[in-house]
Design a protein around this motif. Structure first.
Motif, PDB file in Angstrom:
ATOM      1  N   GLN A 141       6.964  40.399   3.074  1.00 43.59           N
ATOM      2  CA  GLN A 141       7.991  41.520   3.782  1.00 43.59           C
ATOM      3  C   GLN A 141       5.901  42.630   4.509  1.00 43.59           C
ATOM      4  O   GLN A 141       5.393  43.049   3.680  1.00 43.59           O
ATOM      5  N   GLN A 142       6.452  42.525   5.692  1.00 43.14           N
ATOM      6  CA  GLN A 142       4.962  43.067   6.086  1.00 43.14           C
ATOM      7  C   GLN A 142       5.601  44.540   6.297  1.00 43.14           C
ATOM      8  O   GLN A 142       6.395  45.249   6.416  1.00 43.14           O
ATOM      9  N   HIS A 143       4.756  45.059   5.611  1.00 44.85           N
ATOM     10  CA  HIS A 143       4.448  46.438   5.881  1.00 44.85           C
ATOM     11  C   HIS A 143       3.939  47.255   6.883  1.00 44.85           C
ATOM     12  O   HIS A 143       3.321  46.931   7.915  1.00 44.85           O
ATOM     13  N   HIS A 144       4.745  49.212   6.635  1.00 44.50           N
ATOM     14  CA  HIS A 144       4.055  49.441   7.912  1.00 44.50           C
ATOM     15  C   HIS A 144       2.639  49.739   8.234  1.00 44.50           C
ATOM     16  O   HIS A 144       2.092  49.859   9.529  1.00 44.50           O
ATOM     17  N   ASP A 145       1.880  49.489   7.350  1.00 43.57           N
ATOM     18  CA  ASP A 145       0.423  50.064   7.743  1.00 43.57           C
ATOM     19  C   ASP A 145      -0.268  49.132   7.540  1.00 43.57           C
ATOM     20  O   ASP A 145      -1.713  48.240   7.412  1.00 43.57           O
ATOM     21  N   GLU A 146       0.479  47.373   7.492  1.00 41.74           N
ATOM     22  CA  GLU A 146      -0.287  46.261   7.540  1.00 41.74           C
ATOM     23  C   GLU A 146      -0.089  45.507   9.270  1.00 41.74           C
ATOM     24  O   GLU A 146       0.953  45.585   9.975  1.00 41.74           O
ATOM     25  N   SER A 147      -1.246  44.640   9.779  1.00 40.53           N
ATOM     26  CA  SER A 147      -0.530  43.819  10.726  1.00 40.53           C
ATOM     27  C   SER A 147       0.296  42.281  10.747  1.00 40.53           C
ATOM     28  O   SER A 147      -0.113  41.815   8.615  1.00 40.53           O
ATOM     29  N   PRO A 148       0.594  41.725  11.150  1.00 37.07           N
ATOM     30  CA  PRO A 148       1.682  40.601  10.490  1.00 37.07           C
ATOM     31  C   PRO A 148       0.711  39.496  10.017  1.00 37.07           C
ATOM     32  O   PRO A 148       0.997  38.520   9.239  1.00 37.07           O
ATOM     33  N   GLU A 149      -0.614  39.381  10.736  1.00 37.31           N
ATOM     34  CA  GLU A 149      -1.149  38.028  10.351  1.00 37.31           C
ATOM     35  C   GLU A 149      -1.795  38.416   8.971  1.00 37.31           C
ATOM     36  O   GLU A 149      -1.641  38.010   7.499  1.00 37.31           O
ATOM     37  N   GLN A 150      -1.930  40.579   8.135  1.00 42.44           N
ATOM     38  CA  GLN A 150      -2.828  40.417   6.634  1.00 42.44           C
ATOM     39  C   GLN A 150      -1.204  39.892   6.044  1.00 42.44           C
ATOM     40  O   GLN A 150      -0.892  39.355   5.062  1.00 42.44           O
ATOM     41  N   ALA A 151       0.380  39.983   6.536  1.00 41.63           N
ATOM     42  CA  ALA A 151       1.169  39.582   5.624  1.00 41.63           C
ATOM     43  C   ALA A 151       0.773  38.652   5.538  1.00 41.63           C
ATOM     44  O   ALA A 151       1.963  37.860   4.007  1.00 41.63           O
ATOM     45  N   LEU A 152       0.740  37.270   7.059  1.00 42.90           N
ATOM     46  CA  LEU A 152       1.294  35.400   6.753  1.00 42.90           C
ATOM     47  C   LEU A 152      -0.092  35.489   5.435  1.00 42.90           C
ATOM     48  O   LEU A 152       0.237  34.690   4.567  1.00 42.90           O
ATOM     49  N   HIS A 153      -1.405  35.665   5.736  1.00 42.92           N
ATOM     50  CA  HIS A 153      -2.489  36.333   4.275  1.00 42.92           C
ATOM     51  C   HIS A 153      -2.086  36.291   2.886  1.00 42.92           C
ATOM     52  O   HIS A 153      -2.048  35.472   2.094  1.00 42.92           O
ATOM     53  N   ARG A 154      -0.757  37.594   2.699  1.00 42.13           N
ATOM     54  CA  ARG A 154      -0.175  37.463   1.863  1.00 42.13           C
ATOM     55  C   ARG A 154       0.800  36.692   1.541  1.00 42.13           C
ATOM     56  O   ARG A 154       1.281  36.510  -0.367  1.00 42.13           O
ATOM     57  N   ALA A 155       1.370  36.414   1.785  1.00 50.63           N
ATOM     58  CA  ALA A 155       1.883  35.294   2.310  1.00 50.63           C
ATOM     59  C   ALA A 155       1.852  33.453   1.206  1.00 50.63           C
ATOM     60  O   ALA A 155       2.029  32.754   0.404  1.00 50.63           O
ATOM     61  N   ASP A 156       0.766  33.648   2.178  1.00 52.51           N
ATOM     62  CA  ASP A 156       0.137  32.261   1.836  1.00 52.51           C
ATOM     63  C   ASP A 156      -0.484  32.319   0.463  1.00 52.51           C
ATOM     64  O   ASP A 156      -0.886  31.353  -0.477  1.00 52.51           O
TER      65      ASP A 156
END
Length: 440
Positions: free
Chosen positions: A406-421
């Protein structure tokens, strides 16, 4: 109109159906048939109600050029007896010599002409041909099917002079009939309401009849003449009807009083129906082109382009990304062939799509790589969605691995996608057919 050493053009434009229509002109080879109310010097003078003299038309941003050698323009309003503009007189010259006095003279002509037109009942009515052209242009400008349907119904009312118009199309596989309608707010809502309450199979029979036999119209009161087959209309109170077939429906113009439509009116309505069908086909073609440009041709899911747009609309603290891989997919391709692999992709994609909630979105971003974008209050809810996807894949005889972030307030959607990967790789490393969550 002319002066020594100069040539002139003069035109009279009257307000007809939201345009300034040219009804008389002299002195120019070319004139505009009509001008939008807000366009040009003529629109400006009509809106302001005050004469204007322009001695350098090239310096006027609103000037609409007719002849290449025009230099000056005088435009005056045509006023009715209450002082309201009903049109304009527009005069243009190839020289500025001798313009003195012309504005006052033309303004006086405008007042006199307006008073006389007022005595005669106002500007001339729109011709049937102009009416048809106006509605055809409105249909062409429609951006959605619903707009086309509403506009053709409104046009049918105006062209026929009948009280209401309705367009009916069958709704397979439900067996119902979809309806779009136009009617005066105060008068014919009950008529359309009664018609909408008719049994679907009776309405479908009207659509089928029009499709089989073409356009038809009534020739008298159904209380005196045989109206068999049209009971759905007559029981709703219809006494006058024009029925025009469309590609997948029928356009009906209706009235509760008994009249006999003339053949010319029926022909005009057929032309409108043809134009509406053409516009609907164009919109369907554009939608198909858009699907081809934005969708994966194998699974029908949207691909990486739309996925990027969706990421830009992600909401921190709410949007969760589910990275998904089909387990052992390379082995399927290598041992069973790409045709079988393609079929697996289709079956799994369909199963995943059906398992998602309304509003969730699924994208194919690579060979066997999918991403689901879901808006949820907590990451635990997103994990629950992922578990449903796991079960859906199993129903096809295959398994998937899912990583959730889940995207945090201090990160971009791309960073959240990287964590999901990263979470997806952890699910695969744990033995596949599993969900893993990335909290950070």
């Amino acid at each position: 109109m002319s002066k020594v050493g100069a040539r002139g053009m003069i035109a009279v434009l009257l307000h007809v159906q939201e345009h300034l229509r040219c009804v008389a002109a002299s002195g120019s080879w070319q004139v505009y048939s009509w001008v939008p109310l807000s366009d040009g010097v003529v629109g400006r003078v009509y809106a302001g109600g005050q004469p204007q003299t322009i001695t350098d038309v090239d310096a006027d941003p609103d000037y609409i050029r007719i002849g290449p050698d025009v230099i000056a323009e005088i435009c005056v309003p045509i006023l009715d007896r209450t002082g309201q503009p009903i049109g304009v007189i527009n005069a243009e010259w190839t020289s500025t010599d001798g313009l003195e006095g012309w504005q006052d003279l033309l303004a006086d002509v405008g007042r006199r002409l307006g008073e006389r037109l007022d005595e005669l009942g106002g500007p001339p009515a729109e011709t049937r041909g102009e009416q048809l052209l106006r509605h055809s242009m409105a249909l062409t400008d429609a951006e959605t099917d619903a707009e086309v349907l509403f506009r053709v119904c409104r046009a049918a009312r105006e062209v026929t002079g009948l009280a209401a118009a309705v367009l009916m199309r069958p709704l397979p596989p439900l067996g119902g009939v979809g309806m779009a309608a136009s009617f005066p707010e105060s008068r014919d809502r009950p008529l359309i309401g009664r018609l909408a309450d008719a049994e679907p199979h009776r309405l479908n029979s009207l659509v089928e009849r029009a499709g089989q036999h073409g356009a038809s119209y009534s020739i008298g009161d159904p209380a005196l003449l045989n109206a068999h087959g049209f009971e759905a209309l007559t029981e709703a109170g219809v006494k006058t009807m024009i029925a025009i077939p469309l590609a997948d429906g029928v356009l009906l113009a209706l009235d509760e009083s008994a009249n006999v439509p003339n053949p010319e009116t029926v022909n005009l309505l057929e032309l409108l129906a043809t134009q509406a069908s053409t516009c609907l086909e164009k919109l369907a073609h554009l939608r198909n082109l858009h699907r081809q440009a934005t969708s994966d041709p194998l699974t029908g899911l949207r691909h990486s382009g739309p996925f990027g747009h969706r990421l830009r609309r992600a909401t921190p603290g709410r949007t969760a990304l589910l990275a998904i891989d089909i387990d052992e997919f390379k082995s399927i391709n290598d041992t069973l062939g790409h045709a079988v692999g393609d079929q697996v992709l289709i079956e799994v994609a369909n199963a995943l799509q059906k398992a998602l909630r309304q509003g969730d979105e699924l994208f194919r971003i690579g060979g066997d790589e999918f991403v689901a974008v879901v808006d949820v209050p907590t990451v635990a809810v997103a994990a629950g969605v992922a578990e449903r996807l796991i079960e859906a894949a199993r129903s096809t005889g295959r398994t998937i691995s899912v990583g959730v972030a889940q995207q945090h307030h201090d990160e971009s959607p791309e960073q959240a996608l990287h964590r999901a990967d990263r979470a997806l790789y952890a699910a695969k490393a744990s033995g596949r057919d599993a969900v893993r969550i990335s909290h950070r």
